[in-house]
Scaffold this motif. Sequence first.
Motif, mmCIF file in Angstrom:
data_model
loop_
_atom_site.group_PDB
_atom_site.id
_atom_site.type_symbol
_atom_site.label_atom_id
_atom_site.label_comp_id
_atom_site.label_asym_id
_atom_site.label_seq_id
_atom_site.Cartn_x
_atom_site.Cartn_y
_atom_site.Cartn_z
ATOM 1 N N ILE A 15 34.087 33.571 37.836
ATOM 2 C CA ILE A 15 34.630 33.114 36.276
ATOM 3 C C ILE A 15 33.847 34.504 35.527
ATOM 4 C CG2 ILE A 15 34.780 31.112 34.565
ATOM 5 C CD1 ILE A 15 35.057 30.626 38.033
ATOM 6 N N SER A 16 33.013 34.369 35.319
ATOM 7 C CA SER A 16 32.798 35.524 34.315
ATOM 8 C C SER A 16 33.439 36.831 34.704
ATOM 9 C CB SER A 16 31.497 36.175 33.568
ATOM 10 O OG SER A 16 30.686 36.722 34.683
ATOM 11 N N LYS A 17 33.322 37.339 35.661
ATOM 12 C CA LYS A 17 34.447 38.923 35.687
ATOM 13 C C LYS A 17 35.769 38.091 35.579
ATOM 14 C CE LYS A 17 30.341 40.132 39.421
ATOM 15 N NZ LYS A 17 30.110 39.812 40.282
ATOM 16 N N VAL A 18 36.156 37.275 36.300
ATOM 17 C CA VAL A 18 37.196 36.825 36.395
ATOM 18 C C VAL A 18 38.091 36.786 34.875
ATOM 19 C CG1 VAL A 18 39.342 34.903 37.080
ATOM 20 C CG2 VAL A 18 37.585 35.109 38.366
ATOM 21 N N ILE A 87 49.416 36.855 33.984
ATOM 22 C CA ILE A 87 48.437 36.777 33.659
ATOM 23 C C ILE A 87 47.272 36.334 34.486
ATOM 24 C CG2 ILE A 87 46.928 38.058 32.206
ATOM 25 C CD1 ILE A 87 49.620 39.232 30.729
ATOM 26 N N VAL A 88 46.942 35.971 34.171
ATOM 27 C CA VAL A 88 46.113 34.242 34.960
ATOM 28 C C VAL A 88 46.705 34.048 36.543
ATOM 29 C CG1 VAL A 88 45.504 31.787 35.028
ATOM 30 C CG2 VAL A 88 45.242 32.990 32.951
ATOM 31 N N ALA A 89 47.602 33.855 36.782
ATOM 32 C CA ALA A 89 47.725 33.437 37.683
ATOM 33 C C ALA A 89 47.226 34.922 38.795
ATOM 34 C CB ALA A 89 49.788 33.021 38.671
ATOM 35 N N GLU A 93 44.969 35.795 41.849
ATOM 36 C CA GLU A 93 45.309 36.356 43.155
ATOM 37 C C GLU A 93 44.895 37.612 43.783
ATOM 38 O OE1 GLU A 93 49.640 38.458 43.994
ATOM 39 O OE2 GLU A 93 50.051 36.208 43.601
ATOM 40 N N ASP A 94 44.332 38.527 42.433
ATOM 41 C CA ASP A 94 43.040 39.247 42.954
ATOM 42 C C ASP A 94 41.887 39.501 43.181
ATOM 43 O OD1 ASP A 94 46.172 41.141 42.496
ATOM 44 O OD2 ASP A 94 45.152 41.930 40.557
#
Length: 123
Positions: A15-18, A87-89, A93-94
């Motif tokens: 999550i921190s990387k996201v 942007i979140v989506a 996805e990435d």
Amino acid sequence: MERSLFDKYGGFSTISKVVLELYNRLLDDDDVGPFFDDVDMPRLMDHQTKFVSSLMGGPASFTDDHIERAHRHMDIHDLHFDRLKEIVAGVLEDFEVAPEDIETIVGAFEARRAILIEKPNVN
């Protein structure tokens, strides 16, 4: 017992990387980037990591009241909120988050739209 999305995708480490990638993209965006001028980014990213973790069933929790207070002074409109969701989506996805899980997470953001957009005028 079903695993939470938080556990399914690797907990705080992932999550921190996201969130780091999310803010890289938000800061570069012409519509939402200006909201982050003069913001303590390390502190904000820590809070956002906890917030996204809570949306995914993790151990952190944020109340709607906390979210409203943190954004009270901002002039956020539907355009900004819609751009945030896009942007979140894209970031999720990435990071190879399953489409149905992206829908769940983005839906949790959407559930808080009124808190950010329809807030009392406070100067």
